[in-house]
Scaffold this active site. Structure first.
Site, PDB file in Angstrom:
ATOM      1  N   PRO A  10       0.004  -4.726  -2.877  1.00  0.00           N
ATOM      2  CA  PRO A  10       0.672  -5.216  -3.756  1.00  0.00           C
ATOM      3  C   PRO A  10       1.797  -6.520  -2.836  1.00  0.00           C
ATOM      4  O   PRO A  10       2.231  -5.938  -2.002  1.00  0.00           O
ATOM      5  CB  PRO A  10       1.465  -4.138  -4.743  1.00  0.00           C
ATOM      6  CG  PRO A  10       1.427  -2.972  -3.145  1.00  0.00           C
ATOM      7  CD  PRO A  10       0.075  -3.369  -2.576  1.00  0.00           C
ATOM      8  N   ASN A  11       2.439  -6.937  -4.056  1.00  0.00           N
ATOM      9  CA  ASN A  11       2.982  -7.820  -3.815  1.00  0.00           C
ATOM     10  C   ASN A  11       3.479  -9.411  -2.473  1.00  0.00           C
ATOM     11  O   ASN A  11       3.626 -10.050  -1.955  1.00  0.00           O
ATOM     12  CB  ASN A  11       4.639  -7.268  -3.053  1.00  0.00           C
ATOM     13  CG  ASN A  11       5.195  -6.623  -4.183  1.00  0.00           C
ATOM     14  OD1 ASN A  11       5.481  -7.038  -5.577  1.00  0.00           O
ATOM     15  ND2 ASN A  11       5.312  -4.857  -4.631  1.00  0.00           N
ATOM     16  N   ARG A  18       8.570 -14.302  -0.702  1.00  0.00           N
ATOM     17  CA  ARG A  18       9.543 -12.992  -0.942  1.00  0.00           C
ATOM     18  C   ARG A  18       9.701 -12.559  -0.057  1.00  0.00           C
ATOM     19  O   ARG A  18       9.238 -12.322   1.554  1.00  0.00           O
ATOM     20  CB  ARG A  18       7.700 -12.509  -1.082  1.00  0.00           C
ATOM     21  CG  ARG A  18       8.653 -10.352  -0.565  1.00  0.00           C
ATOM     22  CD  ARG A  18       7.357  -9.611  -0.433  1.00  0.00           C
ATOM     23  NE  ARG A  18       7.414  -8.376  -0.886  1.00  0.00           N
ATOM     24  CZ  ARG A  18       6.600  -6.684  -0.711  1.00  0.00           C
ATOM     25  NH1 ARG A  18       5.676  -7.762   0.692  1.00  0.00           N
ATOM     26  NH2 ARG A  18       7.220  -5.947  -0.162  1.00  0.00           N
ATOM     27  N   TYR A  23       9.567 -11.077   6.235  1.00  0.00           N
ATOM     28  CA  TYR A  23       8.484 -11.762   6.110  1.00  0.00           C
ATOM     29  C   TYR A  23       7.614 -13.121   6.305  1.00  0.00           C
ATOM     30  O   TYR A  23       6.365 -13.942   6.617  1.00  0.00           O
ATOM     31  CB  TYR A  23       7.389 -11.328   4.620  1.00  0.00           C
ATOM     32  CG  TYR A  23       7.482 -10.022   4.647  1.00  0.00           C
ATOM     33  CD1 TYR A  23       7.235  -8.958   5.154  1.00  0.00           C
ATOM     34  CD2 TYR A  23       8.347  -9.681   2.969  1.00  0.00           C
ATOM     35  CE1 TYR A  23       7.462  -7.487   4.504  1.00  0.00           C
ATOM     36  CE2 TYR A  23       8.847  -8.049   2.815  1.00  0.00           C
ATOM     37  CZ  TYR A  23       7.821  -6.954   3.835  1.00  0.00           C
ATOM     38  OH  TYR A  23       8.261  -5.376   3.285  1.00  0.00           O
ATOM     39  N   ASN A  74      -4.147  -4.442   5.169  1.00  0.00           N
ATOM     40  CA  ASN A  74      -2.334  -4.178   5.189  1.00  0.00           C
ATOM     41  C   ASN A  74      -2.051  -4.197   4.003  1.00  0.00           C
ATOM     42  O   ASN A  74      -2.420  -4.670   2.452  1.00  0.00           O
ATOM     43  CB  ASN A  74      -1.438  -5.373   5.123  1.00  0.00           C
ATOM     44  CG  ASN A  74       0.463  -5.521   5.195  1.00  0.00           C
ATOM     45  OD1 ASN A  74       0.220  -4.723   5.098  1.00  0.00           O
ATOM     46  ND2 ASN A  74       0.992  -6.311   5.659  1.00  0.00           N
ATOM     47  N   ALA A  77       2.861  -2.178  -0.284  1.00  0.00           N
ATOM     48  CA  ALA A  77       3.386  -0.143  -0.439  1.00  0.00           C
ATOM     49  C   ALA A  77       2.409   0.868  -0.529  1.00  0.00           C
ATOM     50  O   ALA A  77       3.178   2.333  -0.440  1.00  0.00           O
ATOM     51  CB  ALA A  77       5.019  -0.357  -1.525  1.00  0.00           C
ATOM     52  N   HIS A  80       2.689   3.716   2.091  1.00  0.00           N
ATOM     53  CA  HIS A  80       3.244   4.892   1.945  1.00  0.00           C
ATOM     54  C   HIS A  80       2.870   5.806   0.945  1.00  0.00           C
ATOM     55  O   HIS A  80       3.804   7.239   1.117  1.00  0.00           O
ATOM     56  CB  HIS A  80       4.594   4.476   1.614  1.00  0.00           C
ATOM     57  CG  HIS A  80       4.784   3.250   2.752  1.00  0.00           C
ATOM     58  ND1 HIS A  80       4.920   3.362   4.267  1.00  0.00           N
ATOM     59  CD2 HIS A  80       5.118   2.058   2.448  1.00  0.00           C
ATOM     60  CE1 HIS A  80       5.151   1.731   5.094  1.00  0.00           C
ATOM     61  NE2 HIS A  80       5.243   1.597   3.828  1.00  0.00           N
ATOM     62  N   ASP A  87      -8.205   8.285   1.711  1.00  0.00           N
ATOM     63  CA  ASP A  87     -10.149   8.893   1.711  1.00  0.00           C
ATOM     64  C   ASP A  87     -10.954   7.925   1.190  1.00  0.00           C
ATOM     65  O   ASP A  87     -11.956   8.235   1.790  1.00  0.00           O
ATOM     66  CB  ASP A  87      -9.874   9.426   0.236  1.00  0.00           C
ATOM     67  CG  ASP A  87      -8.978  10.823  -0.156  1.00  0.00           C
ATOM     68  OD1 ASP A  87      -8.453  11.744   1.374  1.00  0.00           O
ATOM     69  OD2 ASP A  87      -8.674  11.587  -1.229  1.00  0.00           O
ATOM     70  N   GLU A  98      -5.102  -1.434  11.143  1.00  0.00           N
ATOM     71  CA  GLU A  98      -3.846  -1.031   9.590  1.00  0.00           C
ATOM     72  C   GLU A  98      -2.813  -2.599  10.151  1.00  0.00           C
ATOM     73  O   GLU A  98      -2.403  -2.399  11.542  1.00  0.00           O
ATOM     74  CB  GLU A  98      -3.005   0.236   9.765  1.00  0.00           C
ATOM     75  CG  GLU A  98      -2.260   0.219   8.747  1.00  0.00           C
ATOM     76  CD  GLU A  98      -1.728   1.184   9.218  1.00  0.00           C
ATOM     77  OE1 GLU A  98      -1.886   2.288   9.504  1.00  0.00           O
ATOM     78  OE2 GLU A  98      -0.713   1.280   8.234  1.00  0.00           O
ATOM     79  N   HIS A 100       1.067  -4.156   9.923  1.00  0.00           N
ATOM     80  CA  HIS A 100       1.932  -4.750   8.702  1.00  0.00           C
ATOM     81  C   HIS A 100       2.798  -6.226   9.340  1.00  0.00           C
ATOM     82  O   HIS A 100       3.069  -6.527  10.745  1.00  0.00           O
ATOM     83  CB  HIS A 100       3.276  -3.752   9.250  1.00  0.00           C
ATOM     84  CG  HIS A 100       2.466  -2.221   8.108  1.00  0.00           C
ATOM     85  ND1 HIS A 100       2.483  -2.100   7.284  1.00  0.00           N
ATOM     86  CD2 HIS A 100       1.858  -1.217   9.092  1.00  0.00           C
ATOM     87  CE1 HIS A 100       1.640  -1.233   6.812  1.00  0.00           C
ATOM     88  NE2 HIS A 100       1.202  -0.628   8.234  1.00  0.00           N
ATOM     89  N   SER A 102       6.180  -7.225   8.832  1.00  0.00           N
ATOM     90  CA  SER A 102       7.047  -6.163   9.377  1.00  0.00           C
ATOM     91  C   SER A 102       7.331  -5.003  10.691  1.00  0.00           C
ATOM     92  O   SER A 102       6.503  -5.082  10.163  1.00  0.00           O
ATOM     93  CB  SER A 102       8.365  -6.043   8.320  1.00  0.00           C
ATOM     94  OG  SER A 102       7.809  -4.911   7.422  1.00  0.00           O
ATOM     95  N   ARG A 107      13.156  -0.368   9.032  1.00  0.00           N
ATOM     96  CA  ARG A 107      13.247  -0.091   8.042  1.00  0.00           C
ATOM     97  C   ARG A 107      13.856   1.049   7.733  1.00  0.00           C
ATOM     98  O   ARG A 107      13.548   1.977   8.319  1.00  0.00           O
ATOM     99  CB  ARG A 107      12.366  -0.565   8.053  1.00  0.00           C
ATOM    100  CG  ARG A 107      12.144  -2.498   8.125  1.00  0.00           C
ATOM    101  CD  ARG A 107      11.270  -3.433   7.707  1.00  0.00           C
ATOM    102  NE  ARG A 107      11.746  -3.156   5.508  1.00  0.00           N
ATOM    103  CZ  ARG A 107      10.744  -4.655   5.634  1.00  0.00           C
ATOM    104  NH1 ARG A 107       9.423  -4.536   4.839  1.00  0.00           N
ATOM    105  NH2 ARG A 107      11.257  -4.416   3.799  1.00  0.00           N
ATOM    106  N   ARG A 111       9.349   4.295   5.230  1.00  0.00           N
ATOM    107  CA  ARG A 111       8.343   2.932   5.696  1.00  0.00           C
ATOM    108  C   ARG A 111       7.812   4.307   7.176  1.00  0.00           C
ATOM    109  O   ARG A 111       6.790   3.497   7.538  1.00  0.00           O
ATOM    110  CB  ARG A 111       8.641   1.907   5.750  1.00  0.00           C
ATOM    111  CG  ARG A 111       9.304   1.217   4.460  1.00  0.00           C
ATOM    112  CD  ARG A 111       9.781  -0.098   4.674  1.00  0.00           C
ATOM    113  NE  ARG A 111      10.438  -0.682   3.763  1.00  0.00           N
ATOM    114  CZ  ARG A 111      10.301  -1.053   2.568  1.00  0.00           C
ATOM    115  NH1 ARG A 111       9.009  -1.052   1.846  1.00  0.00           N
ATOM    116  NH2 ARG A 111      11.162  -1.939   1.993  1.00  0.00           N
TER     117      ARG A 111
HETATM  118  C1  DQA Z   1       4.113  -3.967   4.966  1.00  0.00           C
HETATM  119  C2  DQA Z   1       5.548  -3.076   5.016  1.00  0.00           C
HETATM  120  C3  DQA Z   1       5.993  -2.062   3.864  1.00  0.00           C
HETATM  121  O1  DQA Z   1       6.749  -1.780   3.798  1.00  0.00           O
HETATM  122  C4  DQA Z   1       6.061  -3.170   2.652  1.00  0.00           C
HETATM  123  O2  DQA Z   1       6.102  -2.691   0.798  1.00  0.00           O
HETATM  124  C5  DQA Z   1       4.860  -4.114   2.452  1.00  0.00           C
HETATM  125  C6  DQA Z   1       4.878  -4.961   3.344  1.00  0.00           C
HETATM  126  C7  DQA Z   1       4.413  -5.505   5.922  1.00  0.00           C
HETATM  127  O3  DQA Z   1       3.226  -6.519   5.712  1.00  0.00           O
HETATM  128  O4  DQA Z   1       5.352  -5.239   6.723  1.00  0.00           O
HETATM  129  O5  DQA Z   1       4.977  -4.329   0.812  1.00  0.00           O
HETATM  130  O6  DQA Z   1       3.313  -3.571   4.529  1.00  0.00           O
END
Ligand code: DQA
Length: 147
Positions: A10-11, A18, A23, A74, A77, A80, A87, A98, A100, A102, A107, A111
């Site tokens: 998401p996002n 953003r 980011y 990635n 959110a 977490h 699963d 995985e 991320h 950031s 942070r 997170r």
């Molecule tokens: C993220 C880090 C997550 O904590 C956050 O909710 C994101 C982006 C990252 O790419 O740094 O949306 O996964």
């Protein structure tokens, strides 16, 4: 040509707009183009997806069972919060990396825990959007037959 799935939570559709101080300025379309270029160097194709809906990410992980050499994810959110994504990944045998953008460990403390890390073969955090390219390289080296 074998496929690497690159899945985004998401996002991440807002990447570039953003919180660019966290980011960066690259958009998700830029990230997709970078991933496609790196995968192609190694003769791989990619399936690149983003969703704000947990079930869609789970469905793509199930789809990856059919034809993927590995998954770069990635989960944003959902990292977490989502036992359901963990699963789904636990039912997938090939490598999972995985990513991320950031450094989540620098942070907020919420997170610092990742459900997905219980399954991931590797975790990249804080290397910006370059982390995706490195994750693809790692999937390639993990899936290469021994010389
Ligand atoms: C993220 C880090 C997550 O904590 C956050 O909710 C994101 C982006 C990252 O790419 O740094 O949306 O996964």
């Amino acid at each position: 040509m074998s496929l690497i799935y690159v899945l985004n939570g998401p996002n991440l559709n807002l990447l570039g707009k953003r919180q660019p101080h966290i980011y960066g300025h690259e958009t998700l379309a830029d990230v997709e183009a970078d991933c496609r270029r790196v995968a192609l160097e190694f003769g791989h194709g990619i399936r690149f997806h983003q969703s704000n809906r947990e079930y869609e990410i789970i469905d793509w992980i199930h789809e990856a069972h059919e034809d993927a050499a590995g998954i770069v994810i990635n989960p944003a959110a959902f990292t977490h919060t989502s036992v359901a994504i963990l699963d789904a990944l636990n039912a997938f045998a090939p490598p999972v990396i995985e990513v991320h953008i950031s450094n989540v460990h620098k942070r907020e403390s919420f997170r610092h825990h990742s459900f997905v890390s219980h399954r991931a073969d590797g975790v990249i955090a804080g290397l910006g959007t370059e982390g995706y390219q490195l994750a693809i390289r790692r999937i390639v080296s993990l899936t290469k037959p021994p010389a």
